[in-house]
Design a protein around this motif. Structure first.
Motif, PDB file in Angstrom:
ATOM      1  N   ALA A   6     -10.896  -6.967  -2.318  1.00 33.20           N
ATOM      2  CA  ALA A   6     -11.155  -7.537  -3.564  1.00 33.20           C
ATOM      3  C   ALA A   6     -12.528  -7.020  -4.006  1.00 33.20           C
ATOM      4  O   ALA A   6     -13.405  -6.837  -3.440  1.00 33.20           O
ATOM      5  CB  ALA A   6     -11.177  -9.031  -3.562  1.00 33.20           C
ATOM      6  N   ARG A  19      -9.591 -10.879   1.098  1.00 27.71           N
ATOM      7  CA  ARG A  19      -8.605 -11.865   0.694  1.00 27.71           C
ATOM      8  C   ARG A  19      -7.906 -12.605   1.987  1.00 27.71           C
ATOM      9  O   ARG A  19      -7.588 -11.707   2.672  1.00 27.71           O
ATOM     10  CB  ARG A  19      -7.454 -11.375  -0.123  1.00 27.71           C
ATOM     11  CG  ARG A  19      -6.541 -12.475  -0.797  1.00 27.71           C
ATOM     12  CD  ARG A  19      -5.398 -11.706  -1.327  1.00 27.71           C
ATOM     13  NE  ARG A  19      -5.150 -12.433  -2.664  1.00 27.71           N
ATOM     14  CZ  ARG A  19      -4.200 -12.163  -3.738  1.00 27.71           C
ATOM     15  NH1 ARG A  19      -3.897 -10.777  -3.534  1.00 27.71           N
ATOM     16  NH2 ARG A  19      -4.053 -12.869  -4.695  1.00 27.71           N
ATOM     17  N   ILE A  25     -10.787 -15.931  -1.258  1.00 25.25           N
ATOM     18  CA  ILE A  25     -11.655 -14.854  -1.212  1.00 25.25           C
ATOM     19  C   ILE A  25     -12.919 -14.925  -0.611  1.00 25.25           C
ATOM     20  O   ILE A  25     -13.823 -15.709  -0.889  1.00 25.25           O
ATOM     21  CB  ILE A  25     -11.820 -13.695  -2.455  1.00 25.25           C
ATOM     22  CG1 ILE A  25     -10.287 -13.288  -2.924  1.00 25.25           C
ATOM     23  CG2 ILE A  25     -12.644 -12.482  -1.899  1.00 25.25           C
ATOM     24  CD1 ILE A  25     -10.515 -12.799  -4.392  1.00 25.25           C
ATOM     25  N   VAL A  42      -7.836  -7.936  -7.242  1.00 25.88           N
ATOM     26  CA  VAL A  42      -7.220  -7.884  -6.173  1.00 25.88           C
ATOM     27  C   VAL A  42      -6.121  -6.657  -6.247  1.00 25.88           C
ATOM     28  O   VAL A  42      -5.593  -6.836  -7.365  1.00 25.88           O
ATOM     29  CB  VAL A  42      -6.563  -9.023  -5.631  1.00 25.88           C
ATOM     30  CG1 VAL A  42      -6.132  -9.003  -4.410  1.00 25.88           C
ATOM     31  CG2 VAL A  42      -7.860 -10.154  -5.828  1.00 25.88           C
TER      32      VAL A  42
END
Length: 67
Positions: A6, A19, A25, A42
């Protein structure tokens, strides 16, 4: 692995995270320090909002929850 990475963007900082669930996250606390909400991308897709759910300054860890 790409779907686990991410990218985090806020006006005064940028960073990355991992993640750990479809909506959570983990990132470094110093990346989100001072923020309540951040923009997260993401899988290289467009940014979406996430809330800072918790953090530990001593361990430099933060948990984000996607909206």
């Amino acid at each position: 692995m790409r779907d686990a990475v991410a990218f985090i963007n806020i006006p005064f900082s940028q960073g990355s995270g991992v993640r750990i669930t479809p909506s959570e996250i983990i990132t470094a606390e110093h990346v989100i320090s001072g923020a309540n909400r951040v923009d997260v991308s993401v899988e290289g897709e467009s940014y979406q909002l996430a809330s800072v759910t918790g953090f530990d300054k001593r361990r430099d860890l933060a948990l984000l929850t996607l909206d």
